[in-house]
Design a protein around this motif. Structure first.
Motif, PDB file in Angstrom:
ATOM      1  N   ASP A 256      -2.004   3.059 -12.834  1.00  0.00           N
ATOM      2  CA  ASP A 256      -0.842   2.610 -12.074  1.00  0.00           C
ATOM      3  C   ASP A 256      -0.739   3.333 -10.736  1.00  0.00           C
ATOM      4  OD1 ASP A 256       1.392   0.989 -11.777  1.00  0.00           O
ATOM      5  OD2 ASP A 256       2.744   2.602 -12.412  1.00  0.00           O
ATOM      6  N   ALA A 257      -1.831   3.971 -10.336  1.00  0.00           N
ATOM      7  CA  ALA A 257      -1.819   4.718  -9.079  1.00  0.00           C
ATOM      8  C   ALA A 257      -3.158   4.584  -8.388  1.00  0.00           C
ATOM      9  CB  ALA A 257      -1.499   6.189  -9.339  1.00  0.00           C
ATOM     10  N   GLU A 258      -3.128   4.726  -7.084  1.00  0.00           N
ATOM     11  CA  GLU A 258      -4.346   4.733  -6.286  1.00  0.00           C
ATOM     12  C   GLU A 258      -4.414   6.034  -5.504  1.00  0.00           C
ATOM     13  OE1 GLU A 258      -4.433   1.367  -3.770  1.00  0.00           O
ATOM     14  OE2 GLU A 258      -4.453  -0.113  -5.403  1.00  0.00           O
ATOM     15  N   VAL A 259      -5.631   6.458  -5.207  1.00  0.00           N
ATOM     16  CA  VAL A 259      -5.836   7.687  -4.434  1.00  0.00           C
ATOM     17  C   VAL A 259      -6.627   7.308  -3.181  1.00  0.00           C
ATOM     18  CG1 VAL A 259      -6.663  10.073  -4.484  1.00  0.00           C
ATOM     19  CG2 VAL A 259      -5.921   8.973  -6.608  1.00  0.00           C
ATOM     20  N   PRO A 260      -5.936   6.835  -2.149  1.00  0.00           N
ATOM     21  CA  PRO A 260      -6.645   6.371  -0.947  1.00  0.00           C
ATOM     22  C   PRO A 260      -7.239   7.499  -0.109  1.00  0.00           C
ATOM     23  CG  PRO A 260      -4.285   6.277  -0.587  1.00  0.00           C
ATOM     24  CD  PRO A 260      -4.481   6.644  -2.026  1.00  0.00           C
ATOM     25  N   ASP A 261      -6.715   8.707  -0.280  1.00  0.00           N
ATOM     26  CA  ASP A 261      -7.196   9.815   0.552  1.00  0.00           C
ATOM     27  C   ASP A 261      -7.321  11.073  -0.298  1.00  0.00           C
ATOM     28  OD1 ASP A 261      -8.037  10.887   3.004  1.00  0.00           O
ATOM     29  OD2 ASP A 261      -6.062  11.721   3.406  1.00  0.00           O
ATOM     30  N   LEU A 262      -8.519  11.627  -0.338  1.00  0.00           N
ATOM     31  CA  LEU A 262      -8.763  12.830  -1.130  1.00  0.00           C
ATOM     32  C   LEU A 262      -9.774  13.708  -0.404  1.00  0.00           C
ATOM     33  CD1 LEU A 262      -8.576  14.533  -3.755  1.00  0.00           C
ATOM     34  CD2 LEU A 262     -10.396  13.090  -4.700  1.00  0.00           C
ATOM     35  N   ALA A 280       1.742   4.951  -5.927  1.00  0.00           N
ATOM     36  CA  ALA A 280       2.016   4.481  -7.291  1.00  0.00           C
ATOM     37  C   ALA A 280       3.252   3.609  -7.310  1.00  0.00           C
ATOM     38  CB  ALA A 280       2.197   5.678  -8.229  1.00  0.00           C
ATOM     39  N   TYR A 281       3.275   2.654  -8.262  1.00  0.00           N
ATOM     40  CA  TYR A 281       4.468   1.832  -8.451  1.00  0.00           C
ATOM     41  C   TYR A 281       5.576   2.653  -9.090  1.00  0.00           C
ATOM     42  CZ  TYR A 281       1.196  -1.995  -7.590  1.00  0.00           C
ATOM     43  OH  TYR A 281       0.260  -2.816  -7.043  1.00  0.00           O
ATOM     44  N   ARG A 282       5.211   3.429 -10.099  1.00  0.00           N
ATOM     45  CA  ARG A 282       6.168   4.296 -10.774  1.00  0.00           C
ATOM     46  C   ARG A 282       5.587   5.711 -10.793  1.00  0.00           C
ATOM     47  NH1 ARG A 282       5.991  -0.470 -13.384  1.00  0.00           N
ATOM     48  NH2 ARG A 282       4.276   0.261 -14.719  1.00  0.00           N
ATOM     49  N   ILE A 306       2.743  12.084  -2.441  1.00  0.00           N
ATOM     50  CA  ILE A 306       2.950  10.960  -3.354  1.00  0.00           C
ATOM     51  C   ILE A 306       3.847   9.920  -2.687  1.00  0.00           C
ATOM     52  CG2 ILE A 306       3.719  10.267  -5.654  1.00  0.00           C
ATOM     53  CD1 ILE A 306       3.372  13.222  -6.487  1.00  0.00           C
ATOM     54  N   HIS A 307       3.360   8.666  -2.631  1.00  0.00           N
ATOM     55  CA  HIS A 307       4.112   7.570  -2.042  1.00  0.00           C
ATOM     56  C   HIS A 307       4.487   6.556  -3.119  1.00  0.00           C
ATOM     57  CE1 HIS A 307       3.184   8.622   2.219  1.00  0.00           C
ATOM     58  NE2 HIS A 307       2.094   9.169   1.656  1.00  0.00           N
TER      59      HIS A 307
END
Length: 314
Positions: A256-262, A280-282, A306-307
């Motif tokens: 339920d989450a993405e990590v676009p920048d690491l 993440a949505y939640r 966290i967005h």
């Protein structure tokens, strides 16, 4: 949008860098051995008028200087580990020493080529017996130093912290630089012994400069590799792909989450810092995401942004 970082409380950035590594003790022993042999050879060369002994003693002095730099780097890293002026501790001092040592090693290789070409153009008389004896003594000393500077299970701090660096073969560029110095010296001694023995028996004096040039080429290759590895640490090169991919997968493990920048980069021997952006949505709490990184003890400093974004029907 929600923004947070792990560890809201103030904390230090020592990251265990105040502890003495096993490699540091071994480097000190090698420095002591090299310095002792250097002193004996220079004294003997002056007492007995042996230019071969004197030259090898001075050569040992250059290696003692380079190895002394490695020992000093370990000492400084420990001494200043808690100094708040270093944003991520003093771990990169080891990489800086390794980079400097590699530059010195490259200069040694170029000097070997220069001297060899000069001797090829204008050959000098070789005292074979004396030169072979000196090379044999140097080889024994270097083999002892190589045994001391071997990997030894990647140092005790890995055992204590249970850290498993994904590129453990190159984790301590300072130790590796010291190791390459004595390995290069041992290679030079082996090649010199072979060239001198054949040259003495077959009257082929030209073998000595030729073999030296071949040895210098190999030493130069080692130096360039060390420069690239140490330079990568100094320039905050991204961590190995397997570690980066594993951390990304762990942070997004709920689907339920993405990590676009690491970004993960090395801040010390076997120690990394990480900065990540999650969408993440939640979104979970920072502590929840932190718990997902428990399998990565080499991440000693982690910050998250966290967005929250609308759901599919938001």
């Amino acid at each position: 949008m929600h923004h947070s970082t792990f560890g809201g409380l103030r904390h230090d950035h020592v990251f265990g860098q105040d502890r003495e590594l096993g490699a540091e003790r071994r480097v000190r022993w090698v420095v002591a051995i090299t310095f002792a042999v250097m002193t004996v050879e220079i004294a003997a060369g002056l007492a007995f008028g042996s230019m071969a002994l004197l030259a090898d003693g001075l050569h040992m002095g250059t290696h003692a200087l380079a190895l002394g730099l490695a020992a000093a780097a370990y000492w400084f890293t420990r001494r200043r580990a808690a100094d708040a002026r270093f944003s991520f501790g003093t771990g990169k001092v080891n990489a800086l020493a390794g980079f400097s040592s590699a530059l010195f090693l490259l200069v040694v290789a170029l000097a070997m080529v220069w001297e060899s070409v000069a001797r090829w153009i204008a050959p000098v008389e070789i005292a074979y017996g004396q030169a072979i004896a000196v090379a044999a003594v140097g080889l024994v000393v270097n083999l002892a130093s190589i045994a001391l500077l071997g990997d030894h299970d990647h140092d005790h701090h890995h055992e204590h912290d249970h850290q498993h660096d994904h590129d453990h073969g190159h984790e301590d560029t300072n130790r590796r630089a010291a190791y390459v110095h004595v390995l290069a010296d041992a290679l030079t001694s082996v090649l010199a012994l072979a060239a001198l023995a054949i040259g003495w028996s077959a009257g082929a004096a030209w073998l000595d400069p030729l073999v030296a040039i071949l040895g210098a080429a190999l030493i130069g290759r080692w130096a360039v590799g060390l420069l690239k590895d140490a330079g990568g640490v100094l320039l905050d090169l991204q961590a190995p792909a397997d570690l980066t991919d594993a951390v990304r997968a762990a942070l997004a493990s709920d689907g339920d989450a993405e990590v676009p920048d690491l970004h993960i980069w090395r801040v010390g021997v076997g120690r990394y810092a990480a900065v990540a952006t999650l969408i993440a949505y939640r979104p979970l709490t920072p502590e929840a995401y932190k718990s997902r990184l428990a399998p990565f003890p080499q991440l000693v400093h982690t910050a998250l942004e966290i967005h929250t974004c609308p759901g599919p029907h938001g």
